[in-house]
Design an enzyme around this catalytic site. Structure first.
Site, PDB file in Angstrom:
ATOM      1  N   HIS A 224       0.868  -1.269   0.080  1.00 30.31           N
ATOM      2  CA  HIS A 224      -0.087  -0.054   0.161  1.00 30.31           C
ATOM      3  C   HIS A 224       0.850   1.212   0.100  1.00 30.31           C
ATOM      4  O   HIS A 224       0.189   2.163   0.059  1.00 30.31           O
ATOM      5  CB  HIS A 224      -0.873   0.066   1.279  1.00 30.31           C
ATOM      6  CG  HIS A 224      -2.017   0.914   1.144  1.00 30.31           C
ATOM      7  ND1 HIS A 224      -2.248   1.833   2.172  1.00 30.31           N
ATOM      8  CD2 HIS A 224      -3.171   0.898   0.172  1.00 30.31           C
ATOM      9  CE1 HIS A 224      -3.297   2.591   1.692  1.00 30.31           C
ATOM     10  NE2 HIS A 224      -3.773   2.117   0.747  1.00 30.31           N
ATOM     11  N   LYS A 226       3.322   4.378  -1.175  1.00 30.42           N
ATOM     12  CA  LYS A 226       3.383   5.312  -2.188  1.00 30.42           C
ATOM     13  C   LYS A 226       4.613   5.993  -2.138  1.00 30.42           C
ATOM     14  O   LYS A 226       4.971   6.976  -1.379  1.00 30.42           O
ATOM     15  CB  LYS A 226       2.355   6.352  -2.369  1.00 30.42           C
ATOM     16  CG  LYS A 226       0.821   5.779  -2.862  1.00 30.42           C
ATOM     17  CD  LYS A 226       0.359   5.561  -1.375  1.00 30.42           C
ATOM     18  CE  LYS A 226      -1.201   4.799  -1.600  1.00 30.42           C
ATOM     19  NZ  LYS A 226      -1.615   4.116  -0.518  1.00 30.42           N
ATOM     20  N   ASP A 231      17.516  10.122  -7.181  1.00 32.85           N
ATOM     21  CA  ASP A 231      18.912  10.421  -7.095  1.00 32.85           C
ATOM     22  C   ASP A 231      19.487  10.405  -5.828  1.00 32.85           C
ATOM     23  O   ASP A 231      20.513  11.042  -5.244  1.00 32.85           O
ATOM     24  CB  ASP A 231      19.442  11.790  -7.620  1.00 32.85           C
ATOM     25  CG  ASP A 231      19.248  11.982  -9.227  1.00 32.85           C
ATOM     26  OD1 ASP A 231      19.319  10.614  -9.701  1.00 32.85           O
ATOM     27  OD2 ASP A 231      19.229  12.894  -9.955  1.00 32.85           O
ATOM     28  N   HIS A 401      -9.028  11.261   1.204  1.00 33.63           N
ATOM     29  CA  HIS A 401      -8.070  10.141   1.137  1.00 33.63           C
ATOM     30  C   HIS A 401      -6.739  10.227   2.085  1.00 33.63           C
ATOM     31  O   HIS A 401      -5.817   9.538   1.978  1.00 33.63           O
ATOM     32  CB  HIS A 401      -7.686  10.065  -0.351  1.00 33.63           C
ATOM     33  CG  HIS A 401      -6.858   8.692  -0.537  1.00 33.63           C
ATOM     34  ND1 HIS A 401      -5.465   8.553  -0.918  1.00 33.63           N
ATOM     35  CD2 HIS A 401      -7.335   7.422  -0.382  1.00 33.63           C
ATOM     36  CE1 HIS A 401      -5.168   7.277  -1.188  1.00 33.63           C
ATOM     37  NE2 HIS A 401      -6.179   6.293  -0.856  1.00 33.63           N
ATOM     38  N   LYS A 403      -4.220  10.629   5.083  1.00 30.26           N
ATOM     39  CA  LYS A 403      -3.705   9.732   6.385  1.00 30.26           C
ATOM     40  C   LYS A 403      -2.836  10.568   7.300  1.00 30.26           C
ATOM     41  O   LYS A 403      -1.610  10.381   7.193  1.00 30.26           O
ATOM     42  CB  LYS A 403      -3.210   8.448   5.911  1.00 30.26           C
ATOM     43  CG  LYS A 403      -4.074   7.694   4.850  1.00 30.26           C
ATOM     44  CD  LYS A 403      -3.532   7.605   3.590  1.00 30.26           C
ATOM     45  CE  LYS A 403      -4.124   6.603   2.738  1.00 30.26           C
ATOM     46  NZ  LYS A 403      -5.456   6.455   2.335  1.00 30.26           N
ATOM     47  N   ASP A 408      -1.039  17.829  19.666  1.00 29.12           N
ATOM     48  CA  ASP A 408      -0.482  18.959  20.308  1.00 29.12           C
ATOM     49  C   ASP A 408       0.463  20.142  19.628  1.00 29.12           C
ATOM     50  O   ASP A 408       1.479  20.873  20.227  1.00 29.12           O
ATOM     51  CB  ASP A 408       0.223  18.567  21.587  1.00 29.12           C
ATOM     52  CG  ASP A 408      -0.642  17.715  22.590  1.00 29.12           C
ATOM     53  OD1 ASP A 408      -1.832  18.093  22.523  1.00 29.12           O
ATOM     54  OD2 ASP A 408       0.110  16.901  23.264  1.00 29.12           O
TER      55      ASP A 408
END
Length: 483
Positions: A224, A226, A231, A401, A403, A408
């Site tokens: 899952h 991404k 470089d 979408h 996450k 604080d």
């Protein structure tokens, strides 16, 4: 004769179920997961056996041992020993910035459960829209000189990806090494398409070849992540896959809201090592020496980051543990964004305890649905949490979408892991824990901007759900560990 065959079939079927039940019990999964599979065996025995073989079996010990592990500290000690040597110093610097003892607990937790090292000489740029992120990514890809490494759950064949592929072909022709990993279940890329890319110099492979005959029984373990590494000095991670919908919402959503981070600095070496492990596990090629990391410039006011990974072959549920620790150590407020919300008992208890302690706990979920069953299951968790004082909101502008979890105004998590059991235990995920007031406040400001186009879900809303729908939701929750 027919009755005799029927009897043999039933004996074979129930013997197989008995063996599977024993195997399931011996795996010592969590009670909810075990009960869910037992229900599947009871109601759909034949299909249940097939489903369990494909989706339910854990990685065998022998199989785990054949994989290069994400023990980052051990793997980094040879090429990047300087990062390890500075751990004590960097921890002290962080404590001088933020005197709260909780940061020390977080650092030690990630060092213990995922060998995550603390780096300071980093700069971070956040993206809250796909258009902005991909514009900058395209500039970075066009400037690549040595290598481009990409790892995506979803790799569409659409307008955006065609544009990216043309850039990658051009870079490959210039001698830049281009390597891509993608998830086979997240999307199906025909062999012909892959051959075309390879012919153009782009090395592309399905992560760990889960659909191969010898690995199909663990295809439920999705990659899952991404990631992009360019470089060795630029890295990307977050919620955005490779697809046009991440820019304009695609065919199904009026808008797409996500969060992604661009990192420059020492943490890119960690991202590179994560990719190198996945690449080695997939095609058994060690690319570490062929993909050097350049000298990292020192930054007087750099951003402290710990990269943490988790997956079905991890020793600990590291991302779940860091979410739990962040929630448990908050003193003022906790703001969470996740499209899916199917927490386990420990996260539910942490959220309840925080809210009952007077902490401002708010959770933002997507109001536009791409999957109905997880949405139905999520509703069953809300009543008790609402009663404890947790506030829930549904984003109504488009599909949410992102996450993120921010605590604080000084620490935040950005990555690929949803607040659900699948991300905690079944998927390969990656998150960046960022200790920086500026970044944390930027995430918080976006959270409150999102609330302006969201509706709050209250106990009154929950009580208005009809009994039949509540039953449907409760049935969906029974299968929550399998979603």
């Amino acid at each position: 004769m027919a009755s005799h065959l029927d009897t043999l079939f039933l004996v074979a079927l129930y013997t197989s179920i008995a063996v599977m039940v024993i195997y399931l019990l011996l795996e010592n999964k969590e009670a909810g997961t075990t009960l869910s599979w037992l229900l599947v065996f009871f109601f759909i025995p034949i299909v249940g056996l097939i489903l369990y073989f494909l989706f339910g079996k854990g990685m065998r010990k022998k199989q785990k041992e054949t994989l290069a592990r994400q023990n980052l500290e051990h793997r980094l000690q040879y090429q990047y020993s300087s990062l390890l040597d500075q751990q004590v110093t960097e921890t002290q610097v962080l404590h001088e910035r933020y005197t709260s003892p909780e940061s020390g607990k977080l650092i030690r937790l990630l060092q213990s459960n995922s060998d995550s090292i603390l780096t300071r000489h980093n700069s971070v740029k956040l993206f809250f829209s796909g258009r902005h992120k991909f514009d900058v990514l395209i500039e970075d890809l066009e400037a690549a000189q040595h290598y481009i490494h990409m790892e995506y759950f979803i790799w569409r064949r659409d307008e955006l990806t065609r544009k990216i592929v043309e850039i990658l072909k051009k870079k490959a022709a210039q001698g830049v090494k281009v390597r891509i990993l993608y998830d086979e279940i997240g999307n199906f890329l025909p062999r012909r398409y892959r051959r075309k890319l390879r012919k153009a110099g782009i090395e592309i492979h399905p992560n760990y070849h889960f659909l191969s005959l010898f690995r199909i029984h663990i295809l439920n373990y999705r990659n899952h992540r991404k990631l992009v590494i360019i470089d060795g000095h630029i890295g990307y991670l977050g919620g955005m896959n490779m697809g046009q919908e991440y820019i304009n919402g695609g065919r199904y959503f009026p808008f797409w809201r996500d969060t992604h981070a661009r990192i420059q600095g020492e943490s890119v070496a960690v991202l590179q090592e994560v990719f190198a492990v996945g690449w080695f596990n997939t095609i058994k090629e060690d690319i570490e020496k062929a993909s050097p990391i350049p000298e990292i410039p020192k930054r007087a006011n750099g951003t402290h980051i710990q990269i943490t990974t988790s997956g079905p072959d991890s020793e600990w549920d590291s991302i779940k543990q860091i979410y739990f620790q962040l929630i448990s150590t908050a003193e003022k407020h906790i703001y969470i964004i996740s499209p899916y919300f199917i927490p386990d008992a420990s996260i539910v208890m942490a959220l309840k305890t925080a809210a009952l302690s007077g902490i401002d706990v708010r959770v933002l979920l997507t109001g536009y649905l791409d999957k109905r069953v997880p949405y139905w299951a999520a509703l069953t968790y809300l009543k008790d949490l609402l009663s404890a004082g947790v506030r829930f909101f549904y984003y109504t502008k488009g599909f949410m979408h992102a996450k993120t979890l921010v605590v604080d105004s000084h620490t935040c998590s950005i990555g690929t892991a949803n607040m659900d059991i699948r991300s905690f235990a079944l998927n390969y995920e990656i998150n960046a824990l960022i200790y920086d007031q500026g970044i944390a406040k930027e995430v918080e400001e976006m959270f409150f901007t999102d609330l302006q186009t969201s509706r709050e879900f209250t106990l009154k809303d929950y009580d208005s759900i009809r009994r039949l729908k509540q039953l449907r939701n409760s049935l969906a929750r029974l299968f929550a560990p399998l979603l």
